[in-house]
Design a protein around this motif. Structure first.
Motif, short mmCIF file in Angstrom:
data_model
loop_
_atom_site.label_atom_id
_atom_site.label_comp_id
_atom_site.label_asym_id
_atom_site.label_seq_id
_atom_site.Cartn_x
_atom_site.Cartn_y
_atom_site.Cartn_z
N UNK A 146 -37.52 -24.91 54.18
CA UNK A 146 -37.92 -24.52 52.72
C UNK A 146 -38.17 -26.49 51.85
N UNK A 147 -37.10 -26.38 52.55
CA UNK A 147 -37.28 -28.17 51.61
C UNK A 147 -38.27 -28.99 52.71
N UNK A 150 -41.77 -28.14 50.98
CA UNK A 150 -41.97 -28.72 49.74
C UNK A 150 -42.26 -30.33 49.54
N UNK A 151 -41.72 -30.88 50.59
CA UNK A 151 -42.41 -32.47 51.05
C UNK A 151 -43.41 -32.59 51.42
N UNK A 164 -36.41 -38.76 54.06
CA UNK A 164 -36.54 -38.45 53.14
C UNK A 164 -36.00 -37.43 52.99
N UNK A 165 -35.66 -36.16 54.19
CA UNK A 165 -35.77 -35.10 54.37
C UNK A 165 -34.69 -34.66 55.29
N UNK A 168 -31.49 -37.43 55.34
CA UNK A 168 -30.37 -37.01 54.98
C UNK A 168 -29.12 -35.26 54.84
N UNK A 169 -30.65 -34.66 55.03
CA UNK A 169 -29.55 -33.96 54.89
C UNK A 169 -28.74 -33.34 56.39
N UNK A 245 -24.03 -38.90 48.33
CA UNK A 245 -24.29 -37.46 47.82
C UNK A 245 -24.35 -36.10 48.71
N UNK A 246 -24.18 -35.63 49.43
CA UNK A 246 -24.50 -35.49 50.28
C UNK A 246 -24.05 -33.99 50.90
N UNK A 248 -22.24 -32.52 48.45
CA UNK A 248 -22.52 -31.70 47.26
C UNK A 248 -23.16 -30.56 47.40
N UNK A 249 -22.37 -29.69 47.21
CA UNK A 249 -22.93 -28.05 47.58
C UNK A 249 -24.42 -27.61 47.94
N UNK A 250 -25.01 -26.95 49.17
CA UNK A 250 -25.72 -26.79 49.04
C UNK A 250 -26.16 -25.77 48.62
N UNK A 251 -27.73 -25.71 48.58
CA UNK A 251 -28.62 -24.65 47.39
C UNK A 251 -29.09 -23.87 47.79
N UNK A 253 -29.28 -19.86 47.43
CA UNK A 253 -29.77 -19.47 45.59
C UNK A 253 -30.92 -19.33 44.89
N UNK B 100 -41.90 -23.61 43.95
CA UNK B 100 -41.71 -22.72 44.98
C UNK B 100 -40.34 -21.33 44.19
N UNK B 108 -28.99 -33.00 47.85
CA UNK B 108 -27.88 -34.43 47.83
C UNK B 108 -29.12 -35.29 46.98
N UNK B 121 -43.21 -39.92 46.36
CA UNK B 121 -43.75 -39.75 47.51
C UNK B 121 -45.00 -40.60 47.42
N UNK B 151 -26.64 -28.57 42.04
CA UNK B 151 -25.48 -27.20 42.96
C UNK B 151 -24.87 -27.40 41.05
#
Ligand SMILES: Nc1ncnc2c1ncn2[C@@H]1O[C@H](COP(=O)(O)OP(=O)(O)OP(=O)(O)O)[C@@H](O)[C@H]1O
Ligand SMILES: [Mg+2]
Lengths: 253, 272
Positions: A146-147, A150-151, A164-165, A168-169, A245-246, A248-251, A253, B100, B108, B121, B151
């Motif tokens: 999904x991200x 989004x990008x 950028x996605x 870092x992810x 920062x990576x 920081x809990x994955x969001x 929901x 979305x 992050x 972008x 978060x």
């Protein structure tokens, strides 16, 4: 918080070293020195310079091998992760490399590359690279769709999506692969010194065992573990600096 | 075509501007989309008038998100085409921005970087894009949270970050996929009112996906009711009589209540 985790670390160190000391005193085996004897030997070796000379040798294949594994491994991993074709082509190689009994491969390496630095670097790479490649590839492939979508919807170019996605992810998993790879690289470096030619720290271990100087042998082993732990801590700091920062809990929901 | 236009707008209350041909911003022509075995959309056609809000209303899984992503250029239809301002869509473009359903924030990145990400972008300079982002963060009511991370926010706040990100690229067409699904009823009503003024003040075309009949009738200039899979447009309803009665009075307007009942009547047979 920090001081609490420090206290816990110290506590676990005290427990382990205490157990070691007691086991050495019992003794578990006549070849098992106490913690204090080993530390005395360590201090002696540090003071007379043997340890530094040994590490000057051992660190060469280690550092070269780890650097090659890190850069090549992350590069290949990203590539494999991005393309199903290359996954199909390359991932079996690294899975086999990870599973291969290294001791059996060493004679082949020696035949091909001699007993010099090259073979040792190879051993370090064979140990370190697969886990780095496989972790990186897995993390890249598992980047949340999904991200990425989004990008793309906000007009990201392919290079933007990667830089950028995806990177870092994937960075937490890439770094955990790096940590595992680096520890495996340490094992590889020592193994190569025990199996190919005794140099550096491997030489201290082999030599002191042959003259039954067990405290020196354990001191050498202890020093390499200490170095590995320090190195891993440095790596963690680096990760924090570059990708703070990576974690920081994955969001979701 | 399996599409019947039902125009509920009574002749006398129709706005005078919408004279002969309403200006169409986006049009979907004969769109079909199949995912493997699942036929999501079958020959769906629909027009979206410029400067207005069109809701896509239909049961879960009927292909609303799919249609929206095809309009966004994120998915290719198997057949048919999308025209935006008369030009066929071949991929994502600067004329469309997406909100979305699952927010799709970068975990992050801080709120301000997330909101400015579309501009980042596009190569807009950092200080400039952060000024724009700050403005929209304020507009969606998140001032003070610029440096928070996703978060640390509630679901509704995250959704507003996604909304601010879409607004900040200043696209003609806003594609909103259930943008109010993660908020409580009070906030939802507040957002709906905000959306009405957004439609009025910004000259943008909104395509808005929702499950809620009341919400669709409340915010829409035009409601497209979609059938369950394979999805086609059952009916297009254009409520217009109560548009001018003010945000607070809409829910009491007889026409509002009539339309809600009518939509429920035509959907209920498909729910069973
Ligand atoms: N990537 C995919 N692969 C396979 N099937 C998919 C995919 N995306 C959606 N579908 C199927 O297509 C149908 C339509 O999905 P879509 O997400 O468009 O529904 P929706 O109307 O947005 O539903 P909801 O209101 O629950 O969000 C669903 O039945 C779903 O199973
Ligand atoms: Mg959906």
């Amino acid at each position: 918080m920090i001081s609490r985790s420090l206290v816990l670390k110290l506590l676990s160190a005290v427990l382990v070293f205490g157990a070691w000391e007691i086991a050495g005193r019992v003794p578990v085996s006549y070849a098992f020195p106490t913690f204090l004897e080993s530390m005395t030997a360590l201090v002696a070796m540090t003071l007379d310079g043997t340890l530094f000379a040994a590490y000057a040798e051992t660190l060469q294949p280690l550092v070269i091998g780890v650097l090659i594994s890190a850069f090549l491994g992350i590069g290949i991993g990203v590539w494999i992760g991005l393309s199903t074709k290359f996954e199909w082509l390359f991932s079996p190689i690294f899975i086999v490399m990870q599973a291969a009994p290294l001791a059996a491969l060493i004679p082949l390496l020696v035949m091909a590359y001699g007993i010099g630095l090259t073979s040792k670097v190879f051993v370090v790479c064979i140990m370190a690279m697969p886990v780095i490649v496989l972790n990186t590839a897995g993390a890249v492939r598992n980047t949340p769709a999904s991200i990425k979508e989004m990008a793309r919807s906000f007009l990201a170019k392919d290079s933007d999506v990667i830089l950028k996605i995806i990177i870092p992810a994937a960075s937490p998993v890439i770094f955990s692969g790096l940590r595992l790879g680096v520890s495996a690289g340490f094992i590889g470096a020592i193994l190569s010194e025990l199996k190919i030619t005794p140099t550096g720290v491997g030489d201290i271990i082999t030599y002191s065992r042959s003259i039954a100087d067990y405290p020196s042998m354990y001191a050498a082993i202890f020093s390499i573990i200490l170095l590995a732990v320090l190195f891993l801590n440095v790596l963690e700091k680096l990760e924090h600096i570059f990708f703070g920062g990576n974690h920081r809990g994955y969001v979701s929901d | 075509m399996a599409m019947s236009q039902t125009n509920l707008a009574s002749v006398q209350s129709a706005p005078s501007v919408a004279a002969a041909e309403p200006d169409v911003a986006v049009s979907a022509r004969q769109i079909s989309k199949t995912y493997g075995e699942v036929e999501a959309l079958r020959s769906l056609s629909l027009e979206f008038p410029r400067g207005q809000l069109t809701s896509l209303l239909g049961p879960s899984g009927c292909g609303k998100t799919t249609l929206l992503k095809i309009v966004a250029g994120l998915l290719e239809p198997d057949s048919g085409e999308i025209l935006v301002n008369g030009k066929a869509v071949t991929g994502p473009g600067p004329d469309r921005a997406f909100v979305f359903q699952d927010f799709a924030l970068l975990p992050w990145a801080s709120v301000i970087r997330n909101v400015a990400f579309g501009l980042e972008l596009r190569g807009v300079a950092k200080s400039e894009r952060e000024d724009v982002a700050r403005k929209y963060i304020g507009n969606v009511g998140l001032a003070g949270f610029e440096n928070a991370y996703p978060h640390e926010l509630s679901g509704g706040m995250r959704q507003r970050v996604g909304l601010a990100r879409a607004l900040s690229v200043d696209a003609d067409v806003l594609l909103m996929d259930e943008p109010f699904s993660a908020v409580d009823e009070q906030t939802r009503r507040k957002f709906q009112e905000d959306l009405l003024s957004l439609v009025q003040n910004e000259n943008k075309t909104f395509i808005f996906v929702t499950h809620s009949i009341e919400e669709a009738v409340y915010v829409s200039d035009q409601i497209a009711i979609l059938l369950p899979r394979p999805s086609r447009v059952l009916e297009v309803i254009r409520p217009s009589g109560f548009r001018d009665s003010g945000a607070v009075n809409i829910r009491r307007d007889p026409e509002y209540l009539d339309i809600v009942d009518k939509i429920w009547a035509s959907l209920r047979s498909y729910v069973e």
